[in-house]
Design an enzyme around this catalytic site. Structure first.
Site, PDB file in Angstrom:
ATOM      1  N   ILE A 144       0.828  -1.222   0.000  1.00  0.00           N
ATOM      2  CA  ILE A 144       0.000   0.000   0.000  1.00  0.00           C
ATOM      3  C   ILE A 144       0.856   1.264   0.000  1.00  0.00           C
ATOM      4  O   ILE A 144       0.415   2.319  -0.462  1.00  0.00           O
ATOM      5  CB  ILE A 144      -0.982  -0.007   1.200  1.00  0.00           C
ATOM      6  CG1 ILE A 144      -2.112   0.993   0.963  1.00  0.00           C
ATOM      7  CG2 ILE A 144      -0.264   0.261   2.517  1.00  0.00           C
ATOM      8  CD1 ILE A 144      -3.297   0.838   1.895  1.00  0.00           C
TER       9      ILE A 144
ATOM     10  N   ASN B 112      -3.596   1.061  15.596  1.00  0.00           N
ATOM     11  CA  ASN B 112      -4.083   0.665  16.931  1.00  0.00           C
ATOM     12  C   ASN B 112      -4.601   1.917  17.637  1.00  0.00           C
ATOM     13  O   ASN B 112      -4.368   3.038  17.200  1.00  0.00           O
ATOM     14  CB  ASN B 112      -2.981  -0.022  17.745  1.00  0.00           C
ATOM     15  CG  ASN B 112      -1.734   0.843  17.861  1.00  0.00           C
ATOM     16  OD1 ASN B 112      -1.779   1.943  18.387  1.00  0.00           O
ATOM     17  ND2 ASN B 112      -0.623   0.341  17.340  1.00  0.00           N
TER      18      ASN B 112
ATOM     19  N   ASP C 230       0.750  -1.094   9.335  1.00  0.00           N
ATOM     20  CA  ASP C 230       1.085   0.087  10.145  1.00  0.00           C
ATOM     21  C   ASP C 230       2.607   0.312  10.148  1.00  0.00           C
ATOM     22  O   ASP C 230       3.093   1.441   9.931  1.00  0.00           O
ATOM     23  CB  ASP C 230       0.568  -0.142  11.583  1.00  0.00           C
ATOM     24  CG  ASP C 230       0.435   1.133  12.398  1.00  0.00           C
ATOM     25  OD1 ASP C 230       0.728   2.211  11.867  1.00  0.00           O
ATOM     26  OD2 ASP C 230       0.016   1.032  13.573  1.00  0.00           O
TER      27      ASP C 230
ATOM     28  N   VAL D 218      -3.214  -9.171  12.381  1.00  0.00           N
ATOM     29  CA  VAL D 218      -3.103  -9.616  13.779  1.00  0.00           C
ATOM     30  C   VAL D 218      -4.395  -9.414  14.568  1.00  0.00           C
ATOM     31  O   VAL D 218      -4.601 -10.078  15.581  1.00  0.00           O
ATOM     32  CB  VAL D 218      -1.928  -8.948  14.532  1.00  0.00           C
ATOM     33  CG1 VAL D 218      -0.611  -9.337  13.902  1.00  0.00           C
ATOM     34  CG2 VAL D 218      -2.065  -7.449  14.608  1.00  0.00           C
TER      35      VAL D 218
HETATM   36  N1  AR6 Z   1       0.493  -3.227   2.171  1.00  0.00           N
HETATM   37  C1  AR6 Z   1      -0.762  -3.710   2.096  1.00  0.00           C
HETATM   38  N2  AR6 Z   1      -1.292  -4.583   2.964  1.00  0.00           N
HETATM   39  C2  AR6 Z   1      -0.484  -5.019   3.952  1.00  0.00           C
HETATM   40  C3  AR6 Z   1       0.846  -4.578   4.111  1.00  0.00           C
HETATM   41  C4  AR6 Z   1       1.345  -3.650   3.171  1.00  0.00           C
HETATM   42  N3  AR6 Z   1       2.577  -3.167   3.218  1.00  0.00           N
HETATM   43  N4  AR6 Z   1       1.361  -5.200   5.212  1.00  0.00           N
HETATM   44  C5  AR6 Z   1       0.409  -5.991   5.717  1.00  0.00           C
HETATM   45  N5  AR6 Z   1      -0.716  -5.901   4.955  1.00  0.00           N
HETATM   46  P1  AR6 Z   1      -2.436  -5.836  10.058  1.00  0.00           P
HETATM   47  P2  AR6 Z   1      -4.789  -5.317  11.763  1.00  0.00           P
HETATM   48  C6  AR6 Z   1      -2.018  -6.537   5.135  1.00  0.00           C
HETATM   49  O1  AR6 Z   1      -1.991  -6.916  10.963  1.00  0.00           O
HETATM   50  O2  AR6 Z   1      -5.228  -6.726  11.688  1.00  0.00           O
HETATM   51  C7  AR6 Z   1      -0.459  -3.329  13.819  1.00  0.00           C
HETATM   52  O3  AR6 Z   1       0.605  -3.689  14.634  1.00  0.00           O
HETATM   53  C8  AR6 Z   1      -2.099  -7.806   5.928  1.00  0.00           C
HETATM   54  O4  AR6 Z   1      -1.778  -8.923   5.111  1.00  0.00           O
HETATM   55  O5  AR6 Z   1      -1.420  -4.865   9.551  1.00  0.00           O
HETATM   56  O6  AR6 Z   1      -5.821  -4.237  11.636  1.00  0.00           O
HETATM   57  C9  AR6 Z   1      -1.203  -2.103  14.330  1.00  0.00           C
HETATM   58  O7  AR6 Z   1      -0.356  -1.198  15.013  1.00  0.00           O
HETATM   59  C10 AR6 Z   1      -3.556  -7.818   6.384  1.00  0.00           C
HETATM   60  O8  AR6 Z   1      -4.394  -8.357   5.357  1.00  0.00           O
HETATM   61  O9  AR6 Z   1      -3.622  -4.915  10.730  1.00  0.00           O
HETATM   62  C11 AR6 Z   1      -2.227  -2.700  15.237  1.00  0.00           C
HETATM   63  O10 AR6 Z   1      -1.709  -2.937  16.520  1.00  0.00           O
HETATM   64  C12 AR6 Z   1      -3.893  -6.341   6.526  1.00  0.00           C
HETATM   65  O11 AR6 Z   1      -2.811  -5.631   5.893  1.00  0.00           O
HETATM   66  C13 AR6 Z   1      -2.564  -4.010  14.579  1.00  0.00           C
HETATM   67  O12 AR6 Z   1      -1.402  -4.372  13.814  1.00  0.00           O
HETATM   68  C14 AR6 Z   1      -4.043  -5.851   7.952  1.00  0.00           C
HETATM   69  O13 AR6 Z   1      -3.157  -6.536   8.820  1.00  0.00           O
HETATM   70  C15 AR6 Z   1      -3.729  -3.874  13.633  1.00  0.00           C
HETATM   71  O14 AR6 Z   1      -4.081  -5.143  13.167  1.00  0.00           O
END
Ligand code: AR6
Length: 175
Positions: free
Chosen positions: A11, A24, A34, A121
């Site tokens: 992204i 978060n 993030d 996560v």
């Molecule tokens: N570009 C696009 N999508 C991505 C990327 C990227 N670079 N990296 C991961 N994803 P998550 P959540 C996808 O865990 O569940 C953080 O620590 C990934 O495969 O990033 O909302 C925050 O600080 C998944 O489908 O977000 C919070 O503490 C999606 O992005 C917590 O994680 C979201 O995964 C938020 O958890």
């Protein structure tokens, strides 16, 4: 008609008006999308911009500049942690999408790139989350013509296929 697209990749590469971070509630940065956004935007300056808000409740969003990103701005959306689905998770997730569209339109951004909020996560079942994302975005686009393009950005073909499936059901053809 506004365009809705599916993009598989990072992204932080999207050259759009605003990208949506899966943040978060402390807006303190973290892993996943993030972490990638913080790294690409510039960790220190993004954290300084986030600190001003003193956190953000689940279901709500906050806007910062994009700093070093190609995107002009970032909307930080705090998705729900999945706890079985009876703890208000669907409403909170829906509200992330709705609030993002409202803020993006109000700020005059014509293109929005969403990450899959709560699908990492935070453990939200992918199919349920994608159904909400597509439903809420398509509903909003029907009401307000400000936003011309929405990109659902995913990290896997499995997720991309889910978006395509729900967009097709909503009569949107996604690339
Ligand atoms: N570009 C696009 N999508 C991505 C990327 C990227 N670079 N990296 C991961 N994803 P998550 P959540 C996808 O865990 O569940 C953080 O620590 C990934 O495969 O990033 O909302 C925050 O600080 C998944 O489908 O977000 C919070 O503490 C999606 O992005 C917590 O994680 C979201 O995964 C938020 O958890």
């Amino acid at each position: 008609m506004s365009k809705v697209e599916v993009f598989v990749g990072d992204i932080t590469q999207l050259d759009v008006g605003v990208i949506v971070n899966a943040a978060n509630s402390q807006l303190s940065g973290g892993g996943g999308v993030d972490g990638a956004i913080h790294e690409a935007a510039g960790y220190r300056q993004l954290q300084e911009a986030c600190a001003v808000f003193g956190g953000c409740p689940t279901g709500d969003v906050r806007l910062t500049p994009g700093f070093n990103l190609p995107a002009k701005a970032i909307i930080h959306a705090v998705g729900p942690i999945w706890r079985g689905g009876e703890q208000g998770e669907p409403d909170a997730l829906r509200s992330c999408y709705r609030n993002t569209m409202v803020v993006a339109a109000k700020e005059g951004f014509e293109s929005v790139g969403f990450s899959a909020i709560s699908c990492g996560v935070y453990g939200y079942p992918h199919e349920l989350a994608v159904a909400i994302a597509v439903d809420e975005v398509v509903l909003y686009l029907a009401e307000d013509p400000t936003i011309k393009k929405v990109i659902f950005c995913c990290f896997s073909e499995e997720m991309a296929d889910l978006y395509r499936k729900y967009l097709k059901e909503a009569r949107y053809d996604a690339g």
